[in-house]
Design a protein around this motif. Sequence first.
Motif, PDB file in Angstrom:
ATOM      1  N   ILE A 123       3.248 -21.170 -13.199  1.00  0.00           N
ATOM      2  CA  ILE A 123       2.839 -20.600 -11.918  1.00  0.00           C
ATOM      3  C   ILE A 123       2.406 -19.161 -12.158  1.00  0.00           C
ATOM      4  N   LEU A 124       1.104 -18.934 -12.131  1.00  0.00           N
ATOM      5  CA  LEU A 124       0.556 -17.607 -12.400  1.00  0.00           C
ATOM      6  C   LEU A 124       0.167 -16.879 -11.122  1.00  0.00           C
ATOM      7  N   GLY A 125       0.105 -17.581 -10.026  1.00  0.00           N
ATOM      8  CA  GLY A 125      -0.198 -16.972  -8.732  1.00  0.00           C
ATOM      9  C   GLY A 125       1.069 -16.788  -7.933  1.00  0.00           C
ATOM     10  N   HIS A 126       0.927 -16.793  -6.609  1.00  0.00           N
ATOM     11  CA  HIS A 126       2.079 -16.596  -5.736  1.00  0.00           C
ATOM     12  C   HIS A 126       3.051 -17.754  -5.785  1.00  0.00           C
ATOM     13  N   GLY A 127       2.564 -18.973  -5.772  1.00  0.00           N
ATOM     14  CA  GLY A 127       3.431 -20.134  -5.770  1.00  0.00           C
ATOM     15  C   GLY A 127       4.277 -20.200  -4.512  1.00  0.00           C
ATOM     16  N   LEU A 128       5.190 -21.147  -4.488  1.00  0.00           N
ATOM     17  CA  LEU A 128       6.088 -21.354  -3.359  1.00  0.00           C
ATOM     18  C   LEU A 128       7.501 -21.558  -3.890  1.00  0.00           C
ATOM     19  N   GLN A 129       8.468 -21.218  -3.069  1.00  0.00           N
ATOM     20  CA  GLN A 129       9.853 -21.394  -3.473  1.00  0.00           C
ATOM     21  C   GLN A 129      10.640 -22.022  -2.336  1.00  0.00           C
ATOM     22  N   GLY A 130      11.442 -23.016  -2.680  1.00  0.00           N
ATOM     23  CA  GLY A 130      12.311 -23.656  -1.700  1.00  0.00           C
ATOM     24  C   GLY A 130      13.636 -24.020  -2.332  1.00  0.00           C
ATOM     25  N   ASP A 131      14.717 -23.535  -1.772  1.00  0.00           N
ATOM     26  CA  ASP A 131      16.064 -23.851  -2.249  1.00  0.00           C
ATOM     27  C   ASP A 131      16.212 -23.541  -3.743  1.00  0.00           C
ATOM     28  N   GLY A 132      15.628 -22.421  -4.181  1.00  0.00           N
ATOM     29  CA  GLY A 132      15.742 -22.006  -5.573  1.00  0.00           C
ATOM     30  C   GLY A 132      14.816 -22.718  -6.538  1.00  0.00           C
ATOM     31  N   GLN A 133      13.955 -23.580  -6.034  1.00  0.00           N
ATOM     32  CA  GLN A 133      12.992 -24.286  -6.881  1.00  0.00           C
ATOM     33  C   GLN A 133      11.612 -23.686  -6.672  1.00  0.00           C
ATOM     34  N   ARG A 161       5.700 -30.714  -1.390  1.00  0.00           N
ATOM     35  CA  ARG A 161       5.866 -31.918  -0.568  1.00  0.00           C
ATOM     36  C   ARG A 161       6.305 -33.112  -1.409  1.00  0.00           C
ATOM     37  N   GLN A 162       5.784 -33.205  -2.623  1.00  0.00           N
ATOM     38  CA  GLN A 162       6.163 -34.302  -3.514  1.00  0.00           C
ATOM     39  C   GLN A 162       7.662 -34.281  -3.824  1.00  0.00           C
ATOM     40  N   GLN A 163       8.256 -33.111  -3.731  1.00  0.00           N
ATOM     41  CA  GLN A 163       9.683 -32.956  -4.016  1.00  0.00           C
ATOM     42  C   GLN A 163      10.527 -32.820  -2.748  1.00  0.00           C
ATOM     43  N   GLY A 164       9.927 -33.114  -1.580  1.00  0.00           N
ATOM     44  CA  GLY A 164      10.676 -33.149  -0.338  1.00  0.00           C
ATOM     45  C   GLY A 164      10.714 -31.858   0.464  1.00  0.00           C
ATOM     46  N   PHE A 165       9.882 -30.889   0.120  1.00  0.00           N
ATOM     47  CA  PHE A 165       9.849 -29.619   0.840  1.00  0.00           C
ATOM     48  C   PHE A 165       8.631 -29.583   1.756  1.00  0.00           C
ATOM     49  N   SER A 166       8.663 -30.373   2.828  1.00  0.00           N
ATOM     50  CA  SER A 166       7.514 -30.486   3.725  1.00  0.00           C
ATOM     51  C   SER A 166       7.261 -29.226   4.535  1.00  0.00           C
ATOM     52  N   GLN A 167       8.256 -28.342   4.667  1.00  0.00           N
ATOM     53  CA  GLN A 167       8.108 -27.113   5.449  1.00  0.00           C
ATOM     54  C   GLN A 167       7.313 -26.042   4.698  1.00  0.00           C
ATOM     55  N   LEU A 168       7.142 -26.178   3.393  1.00  0.00           N
ATOM     56  CA  LEU A 168       6.404 -25.158   2.626  1.00  0.00           C
ATOM     57  C   LEU A 168       4.911 -25.400   2.741  1.00  0.00           C
ATOM     58  N   VAL A 169       4.153 -24.345   2.962  1.00  0.00           N
ATOM     59  CA  VAL A 169       2.701 -24.441   3.111  1.00  0.00           C
ATOM     60  C   VAL A 169       2.033 -23.395   2.222  1.00  0.00           C
ATOM     61  N   ASP A 170       0.806 -23.714   1.803  1.00  0.00           N
ATOM     62  CA  ASP A 170       0.017 -22.760   1.031  1.00  0.00           C
ATOM     63  C   ASP A 170      -0.401 -21.597   1.930  1.00  0.00           C
ATOM     64  N   HIS A 171      -0.562 -20.443   1.362  1.00  0.00           N
ATOM     65  CA  HIS A 171      -1.038 -19.277   2.100  1.00  0.00           C
ATOM     66  C   HIS A 171      -2.557 -19.219   2.044  1.00  0.00           C
ATOM     67  N   ALA A 172      -3.187 -18.886   3.161  1.00  0.00           N
ATOM     68  CA  ALA A 172      -4.653 -18.801   3.196  1.00  0.00           C
ATOM     69  C   ALA A 172      -5.080 -17.369   3.113  1.00  0.00           C
TER      70      ALA A 172
END
Length: 77
Positions: free
Chosen positions: A47-57, A66-77
């Motif tokens: 991950i060289l950009g901002h990426g996303l984090q959920g529950d320490g992952q 979403r593939q790992q069950g974090f449907s609340q995380l969204v990409d930033h525009a």
Amino acid sequence: MAVCEVCNNDYEMSFEVRAQGAVHVFDSIECAAQRMAPTCENCQCRILGHGLQGDGQFFCCAHCARQQGFSQLVDHA
């Protein structure tokens, strides 16, 4: 000259990265990314950009999250 901690190249233009109280020496951005950048929990890319984090992952994008069950995380525009 200093030796890169990833590839062991003894390079006159090596550089230091200071993070979390440690000093790391690299000869290239590629080596720095290999050692320092987090890895996506889903696709294992660096991950060289901002990426996303959920529950320490960490995830590279919302699709992987979403593939790992974090449907609340969204990409930033």
